[in-house]
Design a protein around this motif. Structure first.
Motif, short mmCIF file in Angstrom:
data_model
loop_
_atom_site.label_atom_id
_atom_site.label_comp_id
_atom_site.label_asym_id
_atom_site.label_seq_id
_atom_site.Cartn_x
_atom_site.Cartn_y
_atom_site.Cartn_z
N VAL A 92 9.04 -2.74 1.74
CA VAL A 92 8.21 -1.60 2.10
C VAL A 92 8.47 -1.17 3.55
N ILE A 93 8.60 -2.15 4.43
CA ILE A 93 8.87 -1.82 5.84
C ILE A 93 10.22 -1.10 5.96
N GLU A 94 11.22 -1.57 5.24
CA GLU A 94 12.52 -0.91 5.27
C GLU A 94 12.41 0.51 4.73
N LEU B 94 10.85 2.66 7.55
CA LEU B 94 11.80 2.92 8.62
C LEU B 94 12.89 3.90 8.19
N GLU B 95 13.39 3.71 6.99
CA GLU B 95 14.46 4.58 6.49
C GLU B 95 13.98 6.03 6.37
N LYS B 96 12.79 6.23 5.82
CA LYS B 96 12.30 7.59 5.62
C LYS B 96 11.92 8.25 6.95
N THR C 198 -0.37 3.32 2.67
CA THR C 198 -1.54 2.72 2.05
C THR C 198 -1.16 2.01 0.75
N GLY C 199 -1.90 0.96 0.41
CA GLY C 199 -1.70 0.32 -0.88
C GLY C 199 -2.00 1.25 -2.04
N PRO D 104 3.79 2.16 0.17
CA PRO D 104 2.78 1.20 -0.30
C PRO D 104 2.66 -0.05 0.57
N LEU D 105 2.35 0.17 1.86
CA LEU D 105 2.11 -0.96 2.77
C LEU D 105 0.60 -1.19 2.83
#
Length: 279
Positions: free
Chosen positions: A112-114, A117-119, A214-215, A233-234
């Motif tokens: 999710v973190i990647e 960052l990518e977007k 958000t989840g 979805p973090l």
């Protein structure tokens, strides 16, 4: 802040005490250092890291009639701003089960973190300002820390910036962030509270791309309301699998569930647990 009120006395961690005073004013608090037991009203109580937001804690209570672990909001695994949750065996478990439906099995945190960052970097490449919607307290600071840790400076809505200053004063450094003063800065992401994500979205910005971190990004109804936005979805809540894992690790003889779908009680029963809904 849905877990705080003007109590006569609030037992909490030092970061929580600072945040409560910031939001509610002169609240009387008794600090509970994480992992250190205190005696209160005949109970031996210990605050344990909840992994939810900075300063959040679960409560472990010991009494001659048994032990109780009350989770409050929690999440297992690492966090950018919160200490990792520490579960403890107890005879009774009172747990919040926000994502207690099997539809809410979230991707791995690193994935999710990647994605985030990518977007964000793709938005910069298109000449857009990434405008990220996140809760003022908790999620905004976590997203800020994630971005700044990867070389992306952040501009924050004034309400978010005020909370971030409390984080910093309590020892949680967030990196390269500043308040948003009415004009975007090339190469900076902007974090705003959820409500200002309107068609105007950001004063002074011409080309923006909207993000929702958000989840609940897995909820198709929410995505339909803004299909062109980025949904990340973090979550700072335990997903379905983490909730099941928590019950198995605590090993209680009875589980009381609250703040989630009542179907989660039946799920636990089907797995052999004595589970009940806490009215």
């Amino acid at each position: 802040m849905d877990h705080s009120a003007h109590h006569a006395l609030a037992l909490c961690t030092e970061p929580t005490a600072r945040l409560v005073r910031h939001r509610l004013g002169n609240v009387t608090t008794k600090t509970m250092p994480l992992g250190e037991a205190v005696e209160v009203a005949g109970l031996r109580m210990t605050a344990l890291p909840a992994g939810h937001i900075f300063g959040s804690a679960m409560l472990y209570a010991e009494h001659e009639k048994g032990t109780v672990l009350y989770t409050g909001d929690f999440r297992l695994g690492p966090s950018a701003t919160a200490e990792e949750a520490q579960l403890r065996s107890a005879e009774y478990l009172i747990m919040e089960c926000t994502f207690g439906h099997p539809n809410y099995r979230l991707p791995a945190r690193d994935t999710v973190i990647e994605m985030l960052l990518e977007k964000v970097r793709e938005a910069f490449h298109r000449g857009a300002t990434p405008v990220i919607s996140a809760y003022v307290l908790g999620k905004s600071q976590e997203v800020t820390k994630i971005l700044t840790s990867h070389g992306i400076p952040v501009l924050q809505h004034p309400d978010i910036y005020a909370i971030s200053q409390v984080y910093e004063e309590a020892g949680c450094e967030l990196g390269d962030y500043r308040p948003y003063t009415g004009r975007p800065v090339p190469g900076c992401a902007v974090i705003v509270p959820p409500k200002p994500l309107t068609p105007g979205v950001l004063p002074g910005a011409v080309h923006v791309e909207k993000f929702h971190v958000t989840g609940w990004a897995f909820d198709p109804r929410r995505r339909r309301n803004a299909p062109k936005d980025h949904w990340i979805p973090l979550s700072d809540h335990a997903d379905f699998d983490q909730l099941i894992r928590a019950v198995e690790e605590v090993g209680p003889k009875t589980v009381f569930c609250t703040h989630g779908p009542k179907s989660f009680v039946e799920e636990l029963k089907s797995r052999g647990h004595d589970a009940r809904w806490l009215e």
